[in-house]
Design an enzyme around this catalytic site. Structure first.
Site, short mmCIF file in Angstrom:
data_model
loop_
_atom_site.label_atom_id
_atom_site.label_comp_id
_atom_site.label_asym_id
_atom_site.label_seq_id
_atom_site.Cartn_x
_atom_site.Cartn_y
_atom_site.Cartn_z
N GLU A 126 0.83 -1.22 0.00
CA GLU A 126 0.00 0.00 0.00
C GLU A 126 0.86 1.26 0.00
O GLU A 126 0.50 2.26 -0.64
CB GLU A 126 -0.96 0.01 1.19
N TYR A 144 -5.72 7.09 3.77
CA TYR A 144 -5.97 5.97 2.85
C TYR A 144 -5.25 4.70 3.32
O TYR A 144 -5.85 3.64 3.47
CB TYR A 144 -5.54 6.33 1.42
N ASP A 162 -9.70 6.37 -1.82
CA ASP A 162 -8.64 6.92 -2.67
C ASP A 162 -9.29 7.74 -3.78
O ASP A 162 -10.51 7.94 -3.79
CB ASP A 162 -7.73 5.80 -3.22
#
Length: 290
Positions: free
Chosen positions: A37, A120, A138
DNA sequence: GTCCCGTCTC
DNA sequence: GAGACTGGAC
């Protein structure tokens, strides 16, 4: 307020159409999810997909990355871009070792406290790995919601309010909410794209407020135009760092000069890289941090 | 050339 | 709230 999104259609589309990406494999652990991520924050999925396995093979746990030489971390980061993320990822690995007993935290506030982890990324880890129920928002999700729910062609600048908006439309069941979040992201990435949306294959086209309104042009605020990359300080920084990644000795200012001949800008780039901790000045030379 | 798009800093 | 920050795709 427009009608609810057809969540069953969306989830079914995701199950049938999702890309087979490494971080979606069931054996991906919390650390692998966090690393991927962070890499995905600024970098296209296809590029991360070819790097993530090599990275996790080399540093399979936070403790492994915490102990790595920083210059090797920057070399392994390679051309993924925004190399400050690599420094913050190592800082995050160290924080996990020191503050969290070597385990990636599950709590969103604990995740948010890690360097380089924002709204996020914290929720992506809590939802996609741990299976908890949070809004994962996002730019893809914001665009899909802007169009399907609000009838706007674009999402406008990100706002804290977006988190609450998305939270309100997620199913109550955490596992179902997780699928909807990943499906909204995938829909934005593959179908409801910024420039050429493919409404003819969209699973929620029938409920889309933007489509129903006849695709009105966006009238709201836009993100400011990005400044030129060619000739920018960003390009100068990238050029210096690329040279340092390619050698295992310090480079003198004289060796760096031909790579970026404009003295003032080269100096500014080296100075800002040093301020970020990406390089170290030593005598008349520049090197990666140990 | 334009767009991509999360986090941090100010 | 605005701007800096990479490298690649288009």
């Amino acid at each position: 307020m427009p009608g609810a999104l057809p969540l069953n259609e969306l989830a079914g589309w995701y199950r049938a159409s999702a890309r087979d990406l490494p971080w979606r494999r069931p054996e991906f652990d919390a650390w692998g999810t966090l690393v991927s991520e962070i890499m995905l924050q600024q970098t296209q999925a296809a590029r991360v997909a070819v790097e993530i396995d090599r990275w996790l093979t080399r540093w399979p746990t936070p403790a492994d990355l915490a102990d790595a030489p920083t210059h090797e971390v920057l070399r392994q980061w390679g051309t993924l871009g925004y190399p400050r993320r690599a420094l913050r990822l190592q800082d995050t690995a160290r924080a996990i070792v020191e503050r969290h007993g070597r385990e990636v935290p599950r709590d969103v506030d604990a995740l948010l406290a890690l360097p380089g982890v924002g709204d996020y990324t914290a929720r992506a880890v809590a939802v996609f790995h741990y299976g908890d129920r949070h809004p994962v928002v996002d730019t893809n999700v914001r665009r899909v919601i802007a169009r399907a729910v609000h009838g706007q062609g674009e999402a406008g600048p990100a706002k804290r309010r977006d988190l609450a908006d998305v939270e309100a439309l997620l199913p109550a069941e955490p596992a179902e909410a997780s699928v909807i979040s990943i499906a909204l992201m995938e829909l934005g990435a593959l179908v409801c794209t910024a420039r050429a949306p493919r409404c003819e294959v969209c699973p929620i086209a029938a409920a889309c407020a933007w489509r129903a309104a006849g695709y009105p042009a966006y009238e709201g605020k836009r993100a400011p135009r990005q400044s030129r990359f060619a000739g920018s300080d960003r390009q100068a920084r990238g050029t210096v760092l690329r040279a340092l990644r390619g050698v295992d000795v310090p480079l003198t200012e004289a060796e760096l000069a031909p790579l970026w001949p404009e003295d003032e800008q080269r100096e500014r780039a080296i100075g800002s890289l040093a301020a970020d901790g990406l390089v170290v000045r030593e005598g008349g030379s520049v090197r990666l941090p140990h």
